[in-house]
Scaffold this active site. Structure first.
Site, PDB file in Angstrom:
ATOM      1  N   ASP A 196       0.858  -1.190   0.000  1.00 20.36           N
ATOM      2  CA  ASP A 196       0.000   0.000   0.000  1.00 20.36           C
ATOM      3  C   ASP A 196       0.894   1.240   0.000  1.00 20.36           C
ATOM      4  OD1 ASP A 196      -1.898   1.986   0.438  1.00 20.36           O
ATOM      5  OD2 ASP A 196      -2.991   0.843   1.946  1.00 20.36           O
ATOM      6  N   ARG A 248      -0.246   4.422  -0.415  1.00 22.47           N
ATOM      7  CA  ARG A 248      -1.049   5.644  -0.314  1.00 22.47           C
ATOM      8  C   ARG A 248      -0.542   6.595   0.752  1.00 22.47           C
ATOM      9  NH1 ARG A 248      -6.887   2.989  -0.005  1.00 22.47           N
ATOM     10  NH2 ARG A 248      -5.645   1.426   1.055  1.00 22.47           N
TER      11      ARG A 248
HETATM   12  N1  LIG Z   1      -2.548  -2.482  -6.235  1.00 23.84           N
HETATM   13  C1  LIG Z   1      -3.822  -2.895  -6.125  1.00 23.84           C
HETATM   14  N2  LIG Z   1      -4.742  -1.981  -5.802  1.00 23.84           N
HETATM   15  C2  LIG Z   1      -6.005  -2.413  -5.664  1.00 23.84           C
HETATM   16  C3  LIG Z   1      -6.379  -3.760  -5.838  1.00 23.84           C
HETATM   17  N3  LIG Z   1      -7.708  -3.865  -5.623  1.00 23.84           N
HETATM   18  C4  LIG Z   1      -8.139  -2.613  -5.326  1.00 23.84           C
HETATM   19  N4  LIG Z   1      -7.117  -1.744  -5.347  1.00 23.84           N
HETATM   20  C5  LIG Z   1      -7.114  -0.314  -5.008  1.00 23.84           C
HETATM   21  O1  LIG Z   1      -7.316  -0.222  -3.624  1.00 23.84           O
HETATM   22  C6  LIG Z   1      -7.863   1.045  -3.314  1.00 23.84           C
HETATM   23  C7  LIG Z   1      -8.988   0.823  -2.334  1.00 23.84           C
HETATM   24  O2  LIG Z   1      -8.406   0.304  -1.183  1.00 23.84           O
HETATM   25  P1  LIG Z   1      -8.992  -0.860  -0.343  1.00 23.84           P
HETATM   26  O3  LIG Z   1      -7.825  -1.631   0.201  1.00 23.84           O
HETATM   27  O4  LIG Z   1     -10.034  -1.621  -1.139  1.00 23.84           O
HETATM   28  O5  LIG Z   1      -9.794  -0.184   0.823  1.00 23.84           O
HETATM   29  P2  LIG Z   1      -9.295   0.943   1.808  1.00 23.84           P
HETATM   30  O6  LIG Z   1      -9.566   2.249   1.164  1.00 23.84           O
HETATM   31  O7  LIG Z   1      -7.905   0.695   2.298  1.00 23.84           O
HETATM   32  O8  LIG Z   1     -10.205   0.660   3.076  1.00 23.84           O
HETATM   33  P3  LIG Z   1     -11.723   0.977   3.302  1.00 23.84           P
HETATM   34  O9  LIG Z   1     -11.784   2.388   3.780  1.00 23.84           O
HETATM   35  O10 LIG Z   1     -12.159   0.021   4.347  1.00 23.84           O
HETATM   36  O11 LIG Z   1     -12.439   0.776   1.989  1.00 23.84           O
HETATM   37  C8  LIG Z   1      -8.267   1.680  -4.637  1.00 23.84           C
HETATM   38  O12 LIG Z   1      -7.286   2.659  -4.977  1.00 23.84           O
HETATM   39  C9  LIG Z   1      -8.205   0.510  -5.615  1.00 23.84           C
HETATM   40  O13 LIG Z   1      -7.854   0.916  -6.920  1.00 23.84           O
HETATM   41  C10 LIG Z   1      -5.371  -4.693  -6.178  1.00 23.84           C
HETATM   42  O14 LIG Z   1      -5.590  -5.901  -6.306  1.00 23.84           O
HETATM   43  N5  LIG Z   1      -4.109  -4.210  -6.303  1.00 23.84           N
END
Ligand SMILES: Nc1nc2c(ncn2[C@@H]2O[C@H](COP(=O)(O)OP(=O)(O)OP(=O)(O)O)[C@@H](O)[C@H]2O)c(=O)[nH]1
Ligand SMILES: [Zn+2]
Length: 212
Positions: A139, A141
């Site tokens: 992650d 971000r």
């Molecule tokens: N690298 C990658 N990114 C993903 C994948 N699936 C979803 N994403 C990205 O993950 C992000 C969303 O994050 P999530 O981990 O689903 O959820 P979160 O925002 O951390 O947590 P919540 O607030 O509970 O939804 C978005 O930017 C999606 O594009 C994947 O398999 N690989």
């Protein structure tokens, strides 16, 4: 609104510019859409607000990371699209709240790298292994821009809709108070059950993962 245009926030680590704002009618409510520019990167982010969000009381908030495939193309690989809709519906029901739509696609690695990661997942990798295979952290971000946007909107205390405790801690590091974490759980489908399980087991998300 006008007097806030061109206001910048340097206190959270991200310098942002509030460029323009307008009404945005949606199926749930007519929101105010605020368009921001992150000065260092030029990335464009938006916030949707409803009601008096700058009155000091905790604000129902969703900090949503861009997922083109889930948000716009109806992908069932993840839970992003339904989470986006559920957040807007919840804010409309409350009559007050904010949704930040952050342009950090693919947990920060970008759209094309996410498609590369999906291709690896089609071969059997899980979402974390796929990122690592491509040389990225699980992650990438950064929530400093989220904190700056919230501050610009006059919001300091949240009722945050999320299952991700790391998102709570990241915002708190930038002096945004999270008074309450509101679970934001979507019913799984056959295509995203494994992904949700991995989020629970490897990324610390707080929800019961579906049985295999
Ligand atoms: N690298 C990658 N990114 C993903 C994948 N699936 C979803 N994403 C990205 O993950 C992000 C969303 O994050 P999530 O981990 O689903 O959820 P979160 O925002 O951390 O947590 P919540 O607030 O509970 O939804 C978005 O930017 C999606 O594009 C994947 O398999 N690989
Ligand atoms: Zn998604």
């Amino acid at each position: 609104m006008q007097n806030k245009l061109n206001e910048t926030d340097k206190t959270s680590g991200s310098e942002i510019l509030l460029v323009a704002a307008c009404h945005l009618p949606t199926p749930w409510a007519t929101f105010e859409l605020h368009g921001f520019e992150e000065v260092a990167s030029g990335r464009e982010h938006v916030a949707l607000t409803l009601g008096a969000v700058a009155d000091g009381a905790p604000v129902l908030t969703r900090v949503h990371s861009e997922c083109l495939t889930g948000d716009a193309l109806f992908s069932q690989r993840c839970d992003c699209g339904p989470q986006l809709e559920a957040a807007l519906a919840a804010i409309a029901t409350e009559g007050r709240g904010v949704l930040l739509y952050l342009r950090q696609e693919g947990r920060g690695i970008g759209l094309l790298n996410k498609i590369r990661a999906y291709a690896l997942q089609d071969q059997g990798a899980d979402t974390v292994e796929a990122n690592e295979h491509l040389g990225f952290p699980a992650d990438s971000r950064d929530y400093s821009v989220a904190a700056a946007m919230l501050r610009s909107l006059g919001i300091a205390t949240l009722k945050l809709m999320t299952n991700n405790p790391r998102k709570v801690h990241a915002l708190e590091r930038y002096d945004i108070a999270v008074a309450e974490r509101v679970p934001h759980i979507i019913e799984p489908n056959p295509h995203n059950a494994g992904y949700l399980r991995t989020k629970a087991e490897r990324l610390g998300h707080l929800f019961p993962w579906p049985e295999a």
